[in-house]
Design a protein around this motif. Sequence first.
Motif, mmCIF file in Angstrom:
data_model
loop_
_atom_site.group_PDB
_atom_site.id
_atom_site.type_symbol
_atom_site.label_atom_id
_atom_site.label_comp_id
_atom_site.label_asym_id
_atom_site.label_seq_id
_atom_site.Cartn_x
_atom_site.Cartn_y
_atom_site.Cartn_z
ATOM 1 N N ASN A 63 15.215 61.108 123.785
ATOM 2 C CA ASN A 63 14.042 59.529 123.096
ATOM 3 C C ASN A 63 14.414 58.538 124.380
ATOM 4 O O ASN A 63 15.134 58.723 125.546
ATOM 5 C CB ASN A 63 15.530 59.837 121.824
ATOM 6 C CG ASN A 63 15.439 59.821 120.593
ATOM 7 O OD1 ASN A 63 14.496 60.958 119.994
ATOM 8 N ND2 ASN A 63 16.494 60.183 120.777
ATOM 9 N N SER A 64 13.766 57.975 124.355
ATOM 10 C CA SER A 64 13.746 57.579 125.544
ATOM 11 C C SER A 64 13.670 57.363 126.677
ATOM 12 O O SER A 64 14.639 56.860 127.554
ATOM 13 C CB SER A 64 15.229 56.220 125.866
ATOM 14 O OG SER A 64 15.149 55.597 124.200
ATOM 15 N N SER A 81 18.603 62.210 126.549
ATOM 16 C CA SER A 81 17.894 60.893 125.959
ATOM 17 C C SER A 81 18.115 59.899 126.821
ATOM 18 O O SER A 81 19.432 59.924 128.254
ATOM 19 C CB SER A 81 18.331 60.281 124.391
ATOM 20 O OG SER A 81 18.521 61.201 123.414
ATOM 21 N N SER A 110 13.862 65.566 118.786
ATOM 22 C CA SER A 110 13.601 64.262 118.747
ATOM 23 C C SER A 110 12.484 63.654 120.344
ATOM 24 O O SER A 110 14.119 63.689 120.975
ATOM 25 C CB SER A 110 14.685 63.327 118.644
ATOM 26 O OG SER A 110 15.057 62.533 118.429
ATOM 27 N N LEU A 111 12.127 62.691 119.670
ATOM 28 C CA LEU A 111 11.242 62.234 121.093
ATOM 29 C C LEU A 111 10.913 60.791 120.761
ATOM 30 O O LEU A 111 10.047 60.518 121.687
ATOM 31 C CB LEU A 111 9.958 63.059 121.542
ATOM 32 C CG LEU A 111 10.357 64.450 121.867
ATOM 33 C CD1 LEU A 111 8.498 65.479 121.345
ATOM 34 C CD2 LEU A 111 10.766 64.575 123.455
ATOM 35 N N SER A 112 11.284 60.826 119.927
ATOM 36 C CA SER A 112 11.228 59.036 119.904
ATOM 37 C C SER A 112 11.357 57.586 121.452
ATOM 38 O O SER A 112 11.836 58.091 122.234
ATOM 39 C CB SER A 112 12.480 57.952 118.992
ATOM 40 O OG SER A 112 13.789 57.864 118.887
ATOM 41 N N CYS A 113 10.074 56.748 121.018
ATOM 42 C CA CYS A 113 10.802 55.979 122.083
ATOM 43 C C CYS A 113 9.693 56.459 123.384
ATOM 44 O O CYS A 113 10.913 56.144 124.986
ATOM 45 C CB CYS A 113 12.096 55.156 122.233
ATOM 46 S SG CYS A 113 12.212 54.380 121.002
ATOM 47 N N ASN A 114 9.082 56.937 123.692
ATOM 48 C CA ASN A 114 8.517 57.834 124.938
ATOM 49 C C ASN A 114 6.939 57.009 124.882
ATOM 50 O O ASN A 114 6.268 56.764 123.752
ATOM 51 C CB ASN A 114 8.345 59.604 124.723
ATOM 52 C CG ASN A 114 9.819 60.018 125.277
ATOM 53 O OD1 ASN A 114 9.871 60.039 126.378
ATOM 54 N ND2 ASN A 114 11.186 60.610 124.301
ATOM 55 N N ARG A 115 5.995 57.737 125.772
ATOM 56 C CA ARG A 115 4.611 57.211 125.455
ATOM 57 C C ARG A 115 3.698 58.561 125.114
ATOM 58 O O ARG A 115 2.823 58.765 126.126
ATOM 59 C CB ARG A 115 4.576 57.582 127.744
ATOM 60 C CG ARG A 115 5.262 55.936 128.026
ATOM 61 C CD ARG A 115 5.208 55.849 129.243
ATOM 62 N NE ARG A 115 6.161 55.056 129.694
ATOM 63 C CZ ARG A 115 7.006 54.667 130.903
ATOM 64 N NH1 ARG A 115 5.677 55.178 132.215
ATOM 65 N NH2 ARG A 115 7.565 54.247 131.216
ATOM 66 N N TYR A 145 17.245 66.595 121.649
ATOM 67 C CA TYR A 145 16.542 64.862 121.953
ATOM 68 C C TYR A 145 16.735 64.388 123.275
ATOM 69 O O TYR A 145 17.393 64.914 124.115
ATOM 70 C CB TYR A 145 17.875 64.405 122.063
ATOM 71 C CG TYR A 145 18.697 64.651 119.896
ATOM 72 C CD1 TYR A 145 17.897 64.201 118.741
ATOM 73 C CD2 TYR A 145 19.811 65.765 120.154
ATOM 74 C CE1 TYR A 145 18.488 65.029 117.468
ATOM 75 C CE2 TYR A 145 20.527 66.562 119.177
ATOM 76 C CZ TYR A 145 20.051 66.070 117.816
ATOM 77 O OH TYR A 145 20.783 66.582 116.212
#
Length: 130
Positions: free
Chosen positions: A100-101, A78, A120-125, A98
């Motif tokens: 993320n971001s 992350s 977990s791949l939140s806050c990517n494009r 993880y």
Amino acid sequence: MFKGNKSCSLVNMRLRNLPVAGIAPDFAAGFCSPRGPHQPSITPPVYKGLQFLYLRGNLLQSLWDTQLTPSLIILDLSENELQSLDGVGGLEKLHQLYANSNAISQIDNLPTLSSLEILSLSCNRIASLA
């Protein structure tokens, strides 16, 4: 010095790649967290038995030769500069990933990791899961 370590934390070190050059003298014996301002470096055999690798908050733009880390169970990438997860397919024992971001925009080339339980791949494009 690090023989038998299962965990390595290189969080917020501004690393551009996974260090593999030699053991830096300013590392603590029980972890591979630095004690000083030097860029850490660790010999490849140290990574062979690692099960937990924390690389959050660095400047990684790509993965390393994942043959150096065949035993990883948890990997935290992350808050780096990754645009893809190319190379993660070599981590067959991975249970938690993880990332993320980062700047990951597609995951259609994400390999099937049979042991993976958490991704977990939140806050990517990421625009599409297909």
